[in-house]
Scaffold this motif. Structure first.
Motif, mmCIF file in Angstrom:
data_model
loop_
_atom_site.group_PDB
_atom_site.id
_atom_site.type_symbol
_atom_site.label_atom_id
_atom_site.label_comp_id
_atom_site.label_asym_id
_atom_site.label_seq_id
_atom_site.Cartn_x
_atom_site.Cartn_y
_atom_site.Cartn_z
ATOM 1 N N ARG A 50 0.817 -1.214 0.000
ATOM 2 C CA ARG A 50 0.000 0.000 0.000
ATOM 3 C C ARG A 50 0.847 1.258 0.000
ATOM 4 N NH1 ARG A 50 -3.675 -1.215 5.109
ATOM 5 N NH2 ARG A 50 -1.598 -1.892 5.806
ATOM 6 N N ARG A 51 2.097 1.132 0.419
ATOM 7 C CA ARG A 51 3.006 2.284 0.354
ATOM 8 C C ARG A 51 3.188 2.744 -1.096
ATOM 9 N NH1 ARG A 51 6.106 3.534 4.852
ATOM 10 N NH2 ARG A 51 6.231 1.995 6.524
ATOM 11 N N GLU A 52 3.314 1.772 -1.984
ATOM 12 C CA GLU A 52 3.494 2.119 -3.394
ATOM 13 C C GLU A 52 2.235 2.768 -3.963
ATOM 14 O OE1 GLU A 52 4.816 0.092 -7.661
ATOM 15 O OE2 GLU A 52 5.363 -0.876 -5.765
ATOM 16 N N ASP A 53 1.079 2.337 -3.486
ATOM 17 C CA ASP A 53 -0.167 2.961 -3.932
ATOM 18 C C ASP A 53 -0.185 4.444 -3.567
ATOM 19 O OD1 ASP A 53 -1.035 0.491 -4.840
ATOM 20 O OD2 ASP A 53 -2.173 0.033 -3.020
ATOM 21 N N VAL A 54 0.263 4.753 -2.348
ATOM 22 C CA VAL A 54 0.313 6.147 -1.897
ATOM 23 C C VAL A 54 1.354 6.917 -2.695
ATOM 24 C CG1 VAL A 54 0.760 7.690 0.049
ATOM 25 C CG2 VAL A 54 -0.485 5.554 0.418
ATOM 26 N N TRP A 55 2.511 6.298 -2.910
ATOM 27 C CA TRP A 55 3.564 6.961 -3.700
ATOM 28 C C TRP A 55 3.052 7.260 -5.109
ATOM 29 C CZ3 TRP A 55 6.025 5.893 -8.274
ATOM 30 C CH2 TRP A 55 7.150 6.685 -8.567
ATOM 31 N N ASN A 56 2.360 6.304 -5.724
ATOM 32 C CA ASN A 56 1.818 6.523 -7.073
ATOM 33 C C ASN A 56 0.844 7.692 -7.085
ATOM 34 O OD1 ASN A 56 3.127 4.551 -8.640
ATOM 35 N ND2 ASN A 56 1.760 2.945 -7.880
ATOM 36 N N ARG A 57 0.035 7.796 -6.052
ATOM 37 C CA ARG A 57 -0.943 8.879 -5.945
ATOM 38 C C ARG A 57 -0.254 10.232 -5.853
ATOM 39 N NH1 ARG A 57 -4.309 7.950 -0.839
ATOM 40 N NH2 ARG A 57 -2.829 9.401 0.108
ATOM 41 N N VAL A 58 0.765 10.306 -5.015
ATOM 42 C CA VAL A 58 1.503 11.568 -4.840
ATOM 43 C C VAL A 58 2.306 11.892 -6.095
ATOM 44 C CG1 VAL A 58 3.240 12.793 -3.460
ATOM 45 C CG2 VAL A 58 1.621 11.239 -2.338
ATOM 46 N N ASN A 59 2.938 10.883 -6.671
ATOM 47 C CA ASN A 59 3.746 11.095 -7.867
ATOM 48 C C ASN A 59 2.889 11.629 -9.021
ATOM 49 O OD1 ASN A 59 6.332 10.699 -9.387
ATOM 50 N ND2 ASN A 59 5.094 9.234 -10.516
ATOM 51 N N THR A 60 1.712 11.057 -9.178
ATOM 52 C CA THR A 60 0.800 11.523 -10.232
ATOM 53 C C THR A 60 0.353 12.966 -9.968
ATOM 54 O OG1 THR A 60 -0.002 9.270 -10.630
ATOM 55 C CG2 THR A 60 -1.413 11.097 -11.363
ATOM 56 N N ALA A 61 0.051 13.257 -8.726
ATOM 57 C CA ALA A 61 -0.450 14.587 -8.368
ATOM 58 C C ALA A 61 0.606 15.680 -8.562
ATOM 59 C CB ALA A 61 -0.916 14.598 -6.922
ATOM 60 N N PHE A 62 1.862 15.338 -8.327
ATOM 61 C CA PHE A 62 2.937 16.332 -8.365
ATOM 62 C C PHE A 62 3.564 16.482 -9.746
ATOM 63 C CE2 PHE A 62 4.273 16.642 -3.601
ATOM 64 C CZ PHE A 62 2.949 16.820 -3.256
ATOM 65 N N ASN A 63 3.128 15.662 -10.685
ATOM 66 C CA ASN A 63 3.712 15.726 -12.033
ATOM 67 C C ASN A 63 2.658 16.067 -13.089
ATOM 68 O OD1 ASN A 63 6.654 14.924 -11.949
ATOM 69 N ND2 ASN A 63 5.771 13.241 -10.771
#
Length: 205
Positions: free
Chosen positions: A192-205
């Motif tokens: 689930r850590r990767e799910d959160v990272w993907n969410r933040v990465n998408t939002a910031f790019n």
């Protein structure tokens, strides 16, 4: 005239180079829209029901202060730290470890009591020695600026091999984020850590 032209050319070139260097070293700033997309459950001032919870508008101010304070210039590092804190705190819901309930563990990054003590001593050298228990020391760093700054402090002070290293925490690289959690933090990996990272990465790019 040729000499004057050369002087103007090199002066202009120098200014361009200086500007480029300054831009490269400028801290990345998170916008409200980016953070709201990354952490949708904390959008707006009415998104928290407890005093321990923080809304995105509150979090944004302290995150950007921490980015500037610790000299974070790579967006990929900001993404990693925000993703780390969002996961550890349940999207800003918690500031203290409640499960399993480790005394003295907390901040939005949920750093261990040992590191909480070091962090409190650094930021509050006059008060920290008077805080007898680990819980008392934790209380010193639960304010928004210290709490949201904890992940960035740990990166630069305790895992500096990941800071400003082009071979680590690379842009768009989820495996690098996992490496930071497992090796840099000596933490456990939850998919689930990767799910959160993907969410933040998408939002910031």
């Amino acid at each position: 005239m040729k000499l004057a032209s050369n002087v103007i050319f090199f002066c202009t070139l120098g200014l361009v180079t200086l500007f480029a260097a300054s831009s490269a070293n400028a801290a990345f700033t998170v916008t409200q829209a980016q953070l709201d997309k990354a952490v949708p459950d904390r959008v707006g001032t009415g998104s928290c029901a407890s005093s321990e919870c923080a809304t995105n508008p509150r979090a944004l101010v302290s995150i950007n202060k921490a980015i500037a304070k610790y000299g974070i210039t790579r967006k990929s590092e900001v993404i990693a730290m925000v993703a780390l804190m969002a996961f550890e705190s349940g999207d800003w819901l918690y500031n203290i470890n409640h499960t399993p309930g480790v005394p003295g563990q907390g901040t939005r990054a949920m750093i261990s009591p040992e590191f909480v003590a070091q962090y409190a001593q650094l930021l509050h050298p006059d008060q920290a020695p008077k805080a007898v228990s680990v819980v008392d020391k934790l209380q010193l760093v639960l304010n928004d600026d210290d709490s949201f700054g904890s992940a960035f402090w740990f990166l630069t002070a305790k895992a500096p091999q990941y800071h400003n290293n082009d071979a680590r925490l690379r842009a768009g690289n989820a495996a690098d984020f996992k490496d930071y959690v497992v090796t840099g933090l000596n933490g456990g990996w939850d998919p689930r850590r990767e799910d959160v990272w993907n969410r933040v990465n998408t939002a910031f790019n």
